[in-house]
Design an enzyme around this catalytic site. Sequence first.
Site, PDB file in Angstrom:
ATOM      1  N   HIS A   1       0.855  -1.189   0.000  1.00 18.77           N
ATOM      2  CA  HIS A   1       0.000   0.000   0.000  1.00 18.77           C
ATOM      3  C   HIS A   1       0.887   1.234   0.000  1.00 18.77           C
ATOM      4  O   HIS A   1       1.855   1.294   0.743  1.00 18.77           O
ATOM      5  CB  HIS A   1      -0.901  -0.015   1.231  1.00 18.77           C
ATOM      6  CG  HIS A   1      -2.015   0.979   1.174  1.00 18.77           C
ATOM      7  ND1 HIS A   1      -1.798   2.331   1.239  1.00 18.77           N
ATOM      8  CD2 HIS A   1      -3.360   0.815   1.043  1.00 18.77           C
ATOM      9  CE1 HIS A   1      -2.972   2.959   1.166  1.00 18.77           C
ATOM     10  NE2 HIS A   1      -3.931   2.060   1.047  1.00 18.77           N
TER      11      HIS A   1
ATOM     12  N   ARG B   1      -6.240   9.940  -0.473  1.00 19.55           N
ATOM     13  CA  ARG B   1      -5.986  10.390  -1.841  1.00 19.55           C
ATOM     14  C   ARG B   1      -7.279  10.454  -2.625  1.00 19.55           C
ATOM     15  O   ARG B   1      -7.475  11.334  -3.463  1.00 19.55           O
ATOM     16  CB  ARG B   1      -4.968   9.478  -2.528  1.00 19.55           C
ATOM     17  CG  ARG B   1      -3.527   9.752  -2.079  1.00 19.55           C
ATOM     18  CD  ARG B   1      -2.576   8.650  -2.522  1.00 19.55           C
ATOM     19  NE  ARG B   1      -2.849   7.416  -1.793  1.00 19.55           N
ATOM     20  CZ  ARG B   1      -2.956   6.226  -2.341  1.00 19.55           C
ATOM     21  NH1 ARG B   1      -2.824   6.074  -3.642  1.00 19.55           N
ATOM     22  NH2 ARG B   1      -3.208   5.163  -1.603  1.00 19.55           N
TER      23      ARG B   1
END
Lengths: 657, 245
Positions: free
Chosen positions: A257, A273
């Site tokens: 990740h 994000r």
Amino acid sequence: MKVIYTDALVIGAGLAGLRVATGIKDRGHDVIVLSLIPPKRSHSAAAQGGMQASLANSAKGQGDNEDVHFADTVKGSDWGCDQDVARMFVNTAPKAIRELANWGVPWNRVRKGKREAVINAEKVTITENEKAHGLITSRDFGGTKKWRTCYVSDGTGHSMLYVMSDRSIKQEIEIHERIEATALIHDGERCSGCIARNLITGELIAYIAKATTIATGGYGRIYKVSTNAIISEGIGTAIALETGIAALGNMEAVQFHPTAIVPAGILTTEGCRGDGGVLLDVDGYRFMPDYEPDKKELASRDVVSRRMTEHIRKGKGVKSRYGDHLWLDITILGRKHVEKNLREVFEICKYFLGIDAAKDWIPVRPTQHYSMGGIKTCYTGESPTLKGLWSAGEAACWDMHGFNRLGGNSVAETVVAGMLVAEYISEDLEKNNNVSISTALIEKFYNAEKEKIDQLLNGNGTESAFELRDAMETIMMDKVGIFRNGDDLIDAVNELEELYKRSKNIKVSYNSSASNPELVTAYRVQKMLKLALCVALGAEQRIESRGAHAREDYPERNDRDWLKRTLATWDSDDATLPKLDYEPLDIMKMEMPPGSRGYGKDNIWHHPDTAKREKEIEEIKSNMPNADRFEIQKALLDYPLPNKYKGKNERLIEPLS
Amino acid sequence: MSEEKGRLLKIKILRYDPKVKGSIPEVKTYRVKEAPGMTLFIVLNEIREKQEPSLQYDFVCRAGICGSCGMIINGRPSLACRTSTKSLPVEIRLTPLPVFELIGDLSVNTGKWMRRMSERLETWVHDKEKEIDFSKIEEKMDPDKAEEIYELDRCVECGCCVAGCGTIRMKEDFVGAVGLNKIARFEVDPRDNRTHDDFYELIGDENGVFGCMSLMGCEDVCPKDLPLQHKIAYIRRKLVALKNK
Ligand SMILES: Cc1cc2nc3c(=O)[nH]c(=O)nc-3n(C[C@H](O)[C@H](O)[C@H](O)COP(=O)(O)OP(=O)(O)OC[C@H]3O[C@@H](n4cnc5c(N)ncnc54)[C@H](O)[C@@H]3O)c2cc1C
């Protein structure tokens, strides 16, 4: 010898295990669930960002449907997934989320009218449809064409797990907590339950069942730094491997990740994000648009993680005593948004970094996160080689993620697989009612487990379990990480094999057979080393790059030779390495033949069947000029589903008559 | 990340394993060199790996999310995983959460207690069990309502509020702030068909909402900052009318 009988045994009480158990119980069968810990503490609770389902309620989800979700999932998998399974999944995900809504999950809802959002680092205004007001809303996540990730603030997994767990309490499902399955009972053809150890008293128990499901989550903890819970050690996966019959699929497919905090490795969700946060380098420069002008920070996870690593290698990382890192900036979203929609992130930053995420940048680095590999099953969830053994959730290689899973597709998989596998298990229970098992067989496995523990406690071993685990984690981190190469991988395999041999000679210094954390580490590390070897050897052999498996010495995706699933088995107790076989994926049966994912420059060796199948698909389509999307889809790939879940999914623009 | 100077921490742990015959509770002291960014999760693992392999405690997510690691830290119930040593004096006293069944050392059986609480309060949405067609568009819910439910849904059942509760010391069967908060959570949920009469049946007595002595112990220690006292007062107001009926 304590023996407990039940129709169905479910090992694991995370989202997947509980959804399987409740489904089986609904069909009127007895079920017992085993868990290392209270169910609500399972790792599923840590999922923050959300669950993908193509409801198409929010403005940015308009036009979404199963077909778009399917295409994203297949692309995301770098064509490594099973397309039948991906289809089963995308059709069931909307039903799963609506079921959970009905059971009590407080999904965030669409609010009509204008609202502010941040897209590509700019404030924009989105206008939500009045008709959608009050329906389940969604946010943006990496690698998806539409905003499809439904969420509950950033506590999605928590809310889902609490609802599932409370539902299992409502259904009076027996859950045996602090019980660890340590071996499967089988006769070479059929699995009949497991031997388990009570982690409080040390007592061994034989659980005998007609169907045994492994839903024990991922194996992230074979790596030194992982976002996973510390119990994500893959023991369920390992006991399937230890049967010598069941195979593990694609173990080398391990996802990193992009944004775990440094140094603790705790995750900050992709929602950061998705909601508009950006990645910055040592100069405060936003670098992702240079690498991925189109998707930027929201390219698929494997891509962003690699780009970040590349950028750090160019000297653009921020130096720290824990190594280089980059920055995640969510300050642009505003305090209100951060404290409300990203509250877990806010808390994590406060407690583990001592910073205010609404004001300060967050130090992040790509970190081990998800296990695409696992127990190989067919679409029903059953092992194709060991009858009576089933698997669901992250523990399984069902296989809808191939070589890279999309954010939000995992909690969705747990509940969807749970729903479907429960139906297939129930059908099987209703057909195969009289499976018998001999006491001698139970005793054989019971005694073997007893001996192993005696040996660790009272044998004359010399090795320290803690040291072996530490060494394994470091090797995996340094040599089987984001970027891989042949030399390091060969070293890794050799070193791990050595550790594995040494692990047969562990001595536990604290000599209690009851609750004994050192003993637990000892027998687990023996199993984890087997998994680590499957990952490392699988990665060493696979001389191509696909999804999360990135070989620096073989940067191209090679469909011609490697469009196949790795199957690992562990032949016998004396073996020190897994045996690898390969199962080809048949392009001629694919609805979506291999193509480009649209990142960087295309680097693919095509398979000759790809062009053939593309042509065939064109023909099929041109012969159905008046067909709707469902008819065309069916003509291309006629996938199975239990009757109960076959129906079309309603959307605002696709009303059911 | 500041650079701590590396104090030599004195970790005092109450050790006792009720399963071991002849075991008596005793405080043992371990010395651990402090490192930057150190949490009690790191401290306890280090003690187990280097000094005391038999030491029992529970961690799962180690990120303050799962609620496994509640313990009494220098007299205060908290989550150990997210407690940094920097925030504590050199001497750190760790004892297991009271009230819950002791498994050993710092490990207690919160799971068993919480399951009993859930069974007793029926902590799930009660609907008419109508057959729902999940192919159909979901029922609408007011966006504010959904957020209001989540506010109360954030409880992680860590047990800190129970450990911090004065009432429960006197009334063993008191459902605790965790239990009353669950009722508040389902009371605001429009999907739950239970009436105030139904809730009264569950908690309209001294073991429920009328037992709380408002000592505030729960809210002070809740790691998720749930508005526990406020909600208890709210539920009490709603139910008191029924009591006097
Ligand atoms: C920090 C984090 C955030 C995430 N966020 C998201 C997200 O936003 N969206 C998304 O889709 N996915 C997300 N994921 C991934 C997702 O949460 C997991 O893949 C998923 O929850 C796994 O669920 P599971 O039911 O398969 O296993 P788990 O929830 O891991 O449960 C495993 C269960 O097995 C039990 N168990 C294990 N071994 C044994 C044994 N030997 N004997 C008995 N019991 C055993 C455990 O006690 C536990 O109950 C995230 C993952 C992480 C690490």
